[in-house]
Design a protein around this motif. Structure first.
Motif, mmCIF file in Angstrom:
data_model
loop_
_atom_site.group_PDB
_atom_site.id
_atom_site.type_symbol
_atom_site.label_atom_id
_atom_site.label_comp_id
_atom_site.label_asym_id
_atom_site.label_seq_id
_atom_site.Cartn_x
_atom_site.Cartn_y
_atom_site.Cartn_z
ATOM 1 N N SER A 68 -45.068 -2.517 -9.886
ATOM 2 C CA SER A 68 -45.505 -2.668 -8.492
ATOM 3 C C SER A 68 -46.924 -3.219 -8.412
ATOM 4 N N LEU A 69 -47.837 -2.615 -9.178
ATOM 5 C CA LEU A 69 -49.224 -3.067 -9.136
ATOM 6 C C LEU A 69 -49.363 -4.483 -9.680
ATOM 7 N N SER A 70 -48.534 -4.835 -10.658
ATOM 8 C CA SER A 70 -48.563 -6.187 -11.196
ATOM 9 C C SER A 70 -48.136 -7.202 -10.147
ATOM 10 N N VAL A 71 -47.063 -6.899 -9.439
ATOM 11 C CA VAL A 71 -46.570 -7.793 -8.391
ATOM 12 C C VAL A 71 -47.595 -7.923 -7.267
ATOM 13 N N MET A 72 -48.265 -6.809 -6.962
ATOM 14 C CA MET A 72 -49.243 -6.803 -5.880
ATOM 15 C C MET A 72 -50.572 -7.427 -6.290
ATOM 16 N N GLY A 73 -50.756 -7.697 -7.592
ATOM 17 C CA GLY A 73 -51.993 -8.295 -8.067
ATOM 18 C C GLY A 73 -53.157 -7.328 -8.144
ATOM 19 N N THR A 74 -52.862 -6.023 -8.231
ATOM 20 C CA THR A 74 -53.926 -5.008 -8.240
ATOM 21 C C THR A 74 -53.885 -4.160 -9.511
ATOM 22 N N LEU A 75 -53.189 -4.619 -10.543
ATOM 23 C CA LEU A 75 -53.005 -3.808 -11.746
ATOM 24 C C LEU A 75 -54.337 -3.431 -12.381
ATOM 25 N N SER A 76 -55.194 -4.392 -12.632
ATOM 26 C CA SER A 76 -56.459 -4.119 -13.310
ATOM 27 C C SER A 76 -57.458 -3.414 -12.402
ATOM 28 N N ALA A 110 -32.573 -3.836 11.608
ATOM 29 C CA ALA A 110 -32.340 -2.804 10.603
ATOM 30 C C ALA A 110 -33.543 -2.663 9.681
ATOM 31 N N LEU A 111 -34.121 -3.789 9.261
ATOM 32 C CA LEU A 111 -35.284 -3.742 8.384
ATOM 33 C C LEU A 111 -36.482 -3.101 9.089
ATOM 34 N N ASN A 112 -36.619 -3.382 10.381
ATOM 35 C CA ASN A 112 -37.690 -2.730 11.138
ATOM 36 C C ASN A 112 -37.480 -1.221 11.205
ATOM 37 N N THR A 113 -36.222 -0.812 11.349
ATOM 38 C CA THR A 113 -35.904 0.623 11.381
ATOM 39 C C THR A 113 -36.227 1.284 10.055
ATOM 40 N N VAL A 114 -35.863 0.619 8.966
ATOM 41 C CA VAL A 114 -36.166 1.156 7.634
ATOM 42 C C VAL A 114 -37.670 1.278 7.435
ATOM 43 N N MET A 115 -38.419 0.261 7.855
ATOM 44 C CA MET A 115 -39.871 0.314 7.703
ATOM 45 C C MET A 115 -40.483 1.429 8.554
ATOM 46 N N GLN A 116 -39.894 1.708 9.696
ATOM 47 C CA GLN A 116 -40.382 2.817 10.516
ATOM 48 C C GLN A 116 -40.232 4.140 9.759
ATOM 49 N N HIS A 117 -39.093 4.306 9.077
ATOM 50 C CA HIS A 117 -38.877 5.518 8.282
ATOM 51 C C HIS A 117 -39.879 5.593 7.125
ATOM 52 N N CYS A 128 -42.996 -2.000 -0.342
ATOM 53 C CA CYS A 128 -42.449 -2.425 0.950
ATOM 54 C C CYS A 128 -43.567 -2.697 1.953
ATOM 55 N N CYS A 129 -44.574 -1.843 1.960
ATOM 56 C CA CYS A 129 -45.710 -2.061 2.866
ATOM 57 C C CYS A 129 -46.467 -3.335 2.486
ATOM 58 N N TRP A 130 -46.560 -3.614 1.193
ATOM 59 C CA TRP A 130 -47.238 -4.826 0.729
ATOM 60 C C TRP A 130 -46.460 -6.077 1.138
ATOM 61 N N VAL A 131 -45.137 -6.029 1.029
ATOM 62 C CA VAL A 131 -44.307 -7.161 1.453
ATOM 63 C C VAL A 131 -44.466 -7.382 2.961
ATOM 64 N N GLU A 132 -44.535 -6.282 3.708
ATOM 65 C CA GLU A 132 -44.689 -6.387 5.155
ATOM 66 C C GLU A 132 -46.038 -7.011 5.517
ATOM 67 N N ASP A 133 -47.110 -6.556 4.843
ATOM 68 C CA ASP A 133 -48.446 -7.095 5.109
ATOM 69 C C ASP A 133 -49.362 -6.701 3.952
ATOM 70 N N SER A 175 -52.595 -4.832 4.966
ATOM 71 C CA SER A 175 -52.443 -3.819 6.002
ATOM 72 C C SER A 175 -53.244 -2.562 5.701
ATOM 73 N N GLU A 176 -53.444 -1.764 6.721
ATOM 74 C CA GLU A 176 -54.098 -0.469 6.558
ATOM 75 C C GLU A 176 -53.262 0.440 5.675
ATOM 76 N N ALA A 177 -51.947 0.302 5.765
ATOM 77 C CA ALA A 177 -51.061 1.130 4.950
ATOM 78 C C ALA A 177 -51.335 0.936 3.457
ATOM 79 N N ILE A 178 -51.567 -0.292 3.036
ATOM 80 C CA ILE A 178 -51.860 -0.560 1.622
ATOM 81 C C ILE A 178 -53.188 0.086 1.228
ATOM 82 N N ARG A 179 -54.177 -0.007 2.102
ATOM 83 C CA ARG A 179 -55.473 0.606 1.802
ATOM 84 C C ARG A 179 -55.362 2.121 1.695
ATOM 85 N N LEU A 180 -54.418 2.695 2.426
ATOM 86 C CA LEU A 180 -54.213 4.140 2.366
ATOM 87 C C LEU A 180 -53.344 4.541 1.176
#
Length: 574
Positions: free
Chosen positions: A131-139, A310-317, A341-346, A349-354
């Protein structure tokens, strides 16, 4: 050197409902420790590595070295030794108990809980690293020292044949061998590294059919990484989240852990050692229908409009789970999947920072390296059992400070959402292991009742009656119509749903089953409460006990025994 930090926040993006009480994480300080202390750490690491095939588990020696320095144990009691023909005396037993409690109290953190290793599974770290590798935050999230300890851990727990098991004591599986091989390569290891370990791992994978024989969970992670095509996964359409809640196949009717995994079913054949739960024929038909008919149809207008909804509903959960748990999530699997999933969405985003600063809550360092814990700790279980054990010695009056701190750590974990209702989700560091909600409630409730009968000078201020009322109300709400209690929550669907269990490496996970251990523990907690508060909801409690006893009697086997879950039987000895 590494240092364990307890009950502190180390990032401005961290959220907490109890000032980080019970939180535990490791940080590296290059200037920490004397040369002698560093040499001692290297010695215990070498000793573990030399004996890794005989002794699989670490002994938390890094933490014990730290605590021995911070909380020195003045053991002024001589060790009691009893010969084979000697009589065991009361004085000898009491001296031995005092020695044990004196030492055990030095392992208690300042906030009252007992930190410790909660690792073992070998399928968790790969998801985090991928996950961190895909997000570019591994190191960034896992700096050089973190990566070094992760490599140490994976090498230490590689089997002689070159593979990795499902857990540190298991035989080699394709799931963990392929994923941990990929993890080491992402961490910079080349084919010649690890004293031949990388070559052995690759050979094991090829000798057993190749990475395409990995089960569904592995295919999912390889697809996330981009090295395995998504077409190799059967779709689980998100549109099922739009179905009416009353339908038994709605995801909300399943067990928490099942939908934490968010599996995809595999198309390719699997290595047989990984197939704990092979697909039944009806499931092959279902996946084939979804793959060939339903998925192509759902991608066409006007049905394609449902996909976005449906994808919006899943992201809400997902966001709800993140926010409700302060971004710790239900466990390590959903933690990294939610984060991706939060990273793909944005990505910004604040969610990623949290999400990012909460990763360290799941990482633990010991002499065998850095591992990812099965949850963010087992703090409340340990506190509950420790309290009951100390009280059982009849020496509690000598260990008031220990009991006070333990009592406070337990009380701060109760979460009140509304008048008369209470829930017990993970609260920062104070979380139970797999048997979450109901069974944690039982253990802590029994400990709190016992402490409430102790003088405040020894155990601290007693739990308020209204807090116990809320706890009992919550516990009563978890009883099923059959009278039984499940491990997490109410059983909301039917056992036949297991026919569509896509998790080839897990069985009996689609619904939350009721267990005789959970039910008997619930009876004990409720009866204990009645001894002190006989007038509160007496009729409902008596009816609950009667139904629970009927469930237990109804599950007794013809030979007079009861089936016991192998995991649960350890936890309910208390």
């Amino acid at each position: 050197m590494w240092k364990l930090v307890v009950s502190q926040g180390n990032d401005p993006w961290l959220k907490s409902t109890n000032n980080h009480m019970g939180r535990e994480f490791w940080e590296f300080d290059p200037n920490l420790g004397t040369s002698e202390e560093r040499a001692q750490v290297e010695q215990i690491r070498d000793e573990f590595h030399s004996n890794r095939f005989q002794l699989k588990h670490s002994s938390d020696l890094l933490m014990r070295l730290q605590f021995a320095k911070e909380n020195p144990c003045e053991m002024k009691l001589a060790q009691v030794k009893v010969g084979s023909e000697e009589e065991i005396t009361k004085e000898g037993v009491e001296t031995t108990l005092r020695r044990a409690l004196r030492f055990y109290s030095t392992l208690q953190a300042d906030d009252g809980h007992w930190p410790g290793d909660y690792g073992g599974p070998l399928f968790l770290l790969p998801g985090l690293v991928i996950s961190l590798s895909v997000m570019g935050t591994l190191s960034t999230i896992l700096p050089q020292e973190h990566q070094r300890e992760i490599r140490r851990y994976l090498y230490n727990h590689q089997n002689i044949d070159g593979g990795w098991g499902f857990h540190i004591e298991g035989g080699s599986t394709m799931l963990c061998t392929a994923l941990n091989y990929v993890t080491l390569r992402l961490l910079g290891e080349s084919m010649g590294d690890g004293d031949g370990a990388i070559k052995k791992a690759r050979k094991w994978i090829l000798d057993h059919g190749g990475a395409t024989h990995i089960p569904s969970w592995g295919k999912l992670w390889l697809s996330v990484l981009g090295v395995y095509d998504w077409s190799g996964n059967n779709p689980l359409p998100p549109e099922i989240w739009l179905l009416p809640y009353l339908l038994p196949i709605h995801p909300v009717e399943g067990e928490i852990v099942t939908f934490e995994l968010r599996h995809h079913a595999a198309l390719s054949p699997n290595f047989q050692e990984d197939l704990y739960y092979p697909h039944p024929t009806i499931q092959d038909i279902l996946w084939g229908s979804l793959h060939k008919i339903a998925e192509p149809l759902l991608m066409q207008w006007p049905f394609s409009r449902l996909r976005k909804k449906a994808l919006n509903t899943v992201m809400q959960h997902i966001h709800y789970e993140d926010e409700n748990t302060q971004y710790i999530c239900l466990g390590p699997v959903s933690k990294v999947l939610n984060m991706v999933c939060c990273w793909v969405e944005d990505p910004n985003s604040e969610a990623i920072r949290l999400h990012l600063p909460r990763i360290t809550d799941y990482l633990w360092v010991a002499e065998d390296g850095m591992k990812m814990k099965g949850y963010n700790g087992s703090q409340l279980w340990d506190v509950s059992f420790a309290v009951k054990a100390i009280l059982a010695t009849n020496l509690a009056d000598e260990y008031g400070s220990t009991l006070k701190k333990a009592h406070e750590s337990g009380l701060t974990a109760q979460v009140i959402l509304a008048p008369g209702t209470v829930t017990c989700p993970r609260v920062d560091g104070l979380s139970p292991p797999k048997i979450i909600v109901g069974q944690y409630q039982i253990a802590l409730q029994k400990a709190a009742l016992l402490l409430s009968q102790m003088p405040s000078a020894i155990a601290g201020e007693a739990i308020a009656a209204n807090q116990l009322y809320d706890a009992v109300n919550f516990l009563l709400s978890l009883q099923n119509s059959s009278g039984g209690f499940a491990s997490y929550e109410l059983t909301r669907s039917y056992a036949w749903m297991e026919m569509i269990n896509p998790a080839e490496t897990f069985g009996d996970v689609i619904i939350d089953y009721q267990y005789v251990e959970c039910t008997s523990a619930a009876i004990q907690a409720i009866r204990s409460f009645m001894n002190y508060y006989p007038g509160y909801r007496r009729k409902e409690i008596e009816a609950c006990v009667v139904k629970a006893l009927e469930f237990i009697e109804g599950t007794q086997l013809p030979d007079g025994s009861w089936f016991v879950s192998s995991f649960l039987k350890i936890l309910f000895r208390f």
